[in-house]
Structure formats: structure tokens, C-alpha cells
Design a protein around this motif. Structure first.
Motif: not given
Length: 314
Positions: A151-152, A157-158, A163-164
């Protein structure tokens, strides 16, 4: 004498065979094989002795020797059969011993395997009885920890993807703005070309208005529009445009020069000379242009104006 030798050899062979038969029950495989080879050597020695004695025997006792030799040959035949029986007996004993050793090895291996099986079964039973709860807790805790880590990582990555995405959206907007700006620049460039090709002040004024419509506050377009207004003899209009430019940029030499022309045409000589001086201070090349400017015809003979134009020559 030959008979004694033969009998001695025979009894020696018999005693050796009996001794070999007694020892073979207690020795291993290597000793039994060596005993057989020893007997064979003795047999070969007897045969060679017989052959030698036969060569030396006298023809006078041929009949007696023939009987003795017949007897010895029969005994040798019996001895050979005994040796074969002994060899078979030794082979059987060796085979039995090997089978016994193999049987003992197999039994030992079976006992060892059974022992380890019982040990493993006992340990497994203890684990099943006393450690099942601990194993269950370990599995549950491991699953929870793995889910938390996953989950972390997923959240990390989410966040990176968000941001990307924002960065890509910002760059996309910037590219779109740049594209629009390029289109504006191209259009303004075409309008400048049209203004340069314009034959009348009205045509130039229309081109400058189009540029200002695309890019309001363009100082260069405003000063050029003031110049077109001067050509139309709209001195107050030109003066208003120059004031607008100077409100945005109080160091604009072109605006000072155009306002000096407007003031000169309106007869405000002091203000015209002041603006011209400011223009020439910022750009000395405007002095030569002012000397040939028709709008400064009213300033001809003015000492300040003449001094401003001739200061560079002195």
C-alpha cells in the motif's frame, strides 16, 4: 627312490589341501584365492617332477613305473576334482558373506531411515500441537506487513504519477501557449511587413492597429502609430500616443523623439527641445535624424536647438 619321492609329494599335496581346507573357513576372500593358487603351483611342480623322472627312468622297470604313474595320475585327478569342489565351496562362502554384509547394510539403512522418519514425525507433531498458533500469527503478521508495504509503495507511485501528470499538463499548456505565441508572432510579423509596404499613412495606421489588437501595449507599434499620426497632421493624436508610451516606459527614446516632433509642430518649442534632448541623450544617432527632420522646421534659428544639433560636431 622315485616311488618315495612321488609318495612324499602326494602326501605333501594332501596335507596342503587339508591345511588349505581348514584355513579357508576362517580367512577372507583374498586368502582363499591365494591358497588355490598355491595348490595349483604344487600340482605344476609335481607334474614337472614326474616328467623329469619319466625321462630318467630305466626301461627295465617300465611296467612298475607305469602302474605307479597310473596311480599318481588317478590321485591327481581326484585332487583336481577336490580342488574344483573347494573352489565352488569358497565361491559359495564368499557369496554368502557378501549377501550377509549386504543384508546387514540394508537392515542398518532401513533402521536409520525409520529412526529419522520417527524423529521428523515427532517434531512435526510437536509443531502441530504447540506451534500452530505461532505459525498462524507469523503468517497473519507477514501478510499484514506485506499489504502495508504494498500500500505504501502504491501510494508513493500514485503520488509520483500525479506529480508527473501535473507536470505533463503544465508542459502541455506551455506548449500550447508557445504555439499561440508563435502564431501571434507570425501574424505580427506579417502585419509589420504590410505596414512597411503601406503607401499611405492610413494603411500603415490600419496595420499598427491590427498589431495592437493582437498585442495591446506594444511600444514599438504605438511609436510607429504616432509617426503615422504625424504624417496625417494629427499632432494632438500623436502627442497623446507618445504620452501613453512614456507612461509605460519613461526612457523610450522613440517616444521622446515623436513627442518632440509633435510639440515642434504645435509651436511648443521649449518642450520640443527638452524632449529632443532626452531622446538624443539616450540615442546619439537621433541627432543626425533631427537635423534632417521636416517637423523641426519651426525650430530653425532657435539657439538651444542649434546648440543641441552642433554639440556633437564641436
Amino acid at each position: 627312490m622315485p616311488i618315495k619321492v612321488i609318495l612324499f609329494a602326494f602326501f605333501s599335496i594332501i596335507s596342503s589341501l587339508s591345511l588349505a581346507s581348514e584355513e579357508t573357513t576362517e580367512v577372507n576372500t583374498a586368502e582363499s584365492v591365494s591358497a588355490v593358487e598355491h595348490v595349483q603351483k604344487i600340482e605344476a611342480a609335481v607334474q614337472s617332477a614326474l616328467a623329469k623322472k619319466e625321462a630318467e627312468a630305466d626301461t627295465s622297470i617300465f611296467a612298475e613305473k607305469a602302474l605307479v604313474e597310473r596311480y599318481v595320475l588317478d590321485e591327481l585327478k581326484v585332487l583336481r576334482h577336490d580342488l574344483q569342489d573347494l573352489e565352488r565351496s569358497l565361491t559359495v562362502q564368499i557369496t554368502d558373506r557378501e549377501l550377509d554384509v549386504a543384508d546387514k547394510s540394508l537392515s542398518y539403512a532401513e533402521q536409520t531411515v525409520n529412526f529419522f522418519f520417527y524423529v521428523i514425525a515427532g517434531v512435526a507433531s510437536l509443531v502441530a500441537l504447540f506451534g500452530w498458533k505461532s505459525l498462524h500469527e507469523i503468517r497473519v503478521n507477514t501478510t499484514k506487513k506485506a499489504n502495508a508495504e504494498i500500500k505504501m509503495i502504491a501510494q508513493s507511485y500514485e503520488e509520483k504519477f500525479k506529480n508527473l501528470e501535473k507536470d505533463l499538463r503544465r508542459k502541455t499548456l506551455r506548449i500550447a501557449d508557445n504555439h499561440i505565441e508563435i502564431e501571434k508572432i507570425n501574424e505580427i510579423h506579417n502585419l509589420w511587413l504590410r505596414a512597411q509596404k503601406g503607401q499611405t499613412p492610413e494603411q500603415k495606421m490600419a496595420a499598427y492597429d491590427a498589431i495592437l489588437k493582437i498585442r495591446p501595449g506594444d511600444l514599438e507599434a504605438l511609436t510607429s502609430k504616432a509617426d503615422a499620426a504625424m504624417e496625417l497632421k494629427e499632432f494632438h493624436w500623436a502627442l497623446s500616443i507618445c504620452n501613453r508610451v512614456l507612461d509605460m516606459d519613461d526612457t523610450n527614446q522613440d517616444a521622446f523623439y515623436q513627442r518632440a516632433c509633435a510639440y515642434a509642430c504645435l509651436g511648443v518649442e521649449d518642450q520640443a527641445i527638452s524632449d529632443l534632448e532626452k531622446a538624443i541623450e539616450g540615442r546619439s544617432a537621433l541627432r543626425e535624424l533631427a537635423a534632417e527632420e521636416d517637423d523641426f522646421e519651426n525650430l530653425q534659428g532657435n539657439e538651444a536647438f542649434d546648440a543641441l544639433l552642433t554639440s556633437s560636431e564641436s
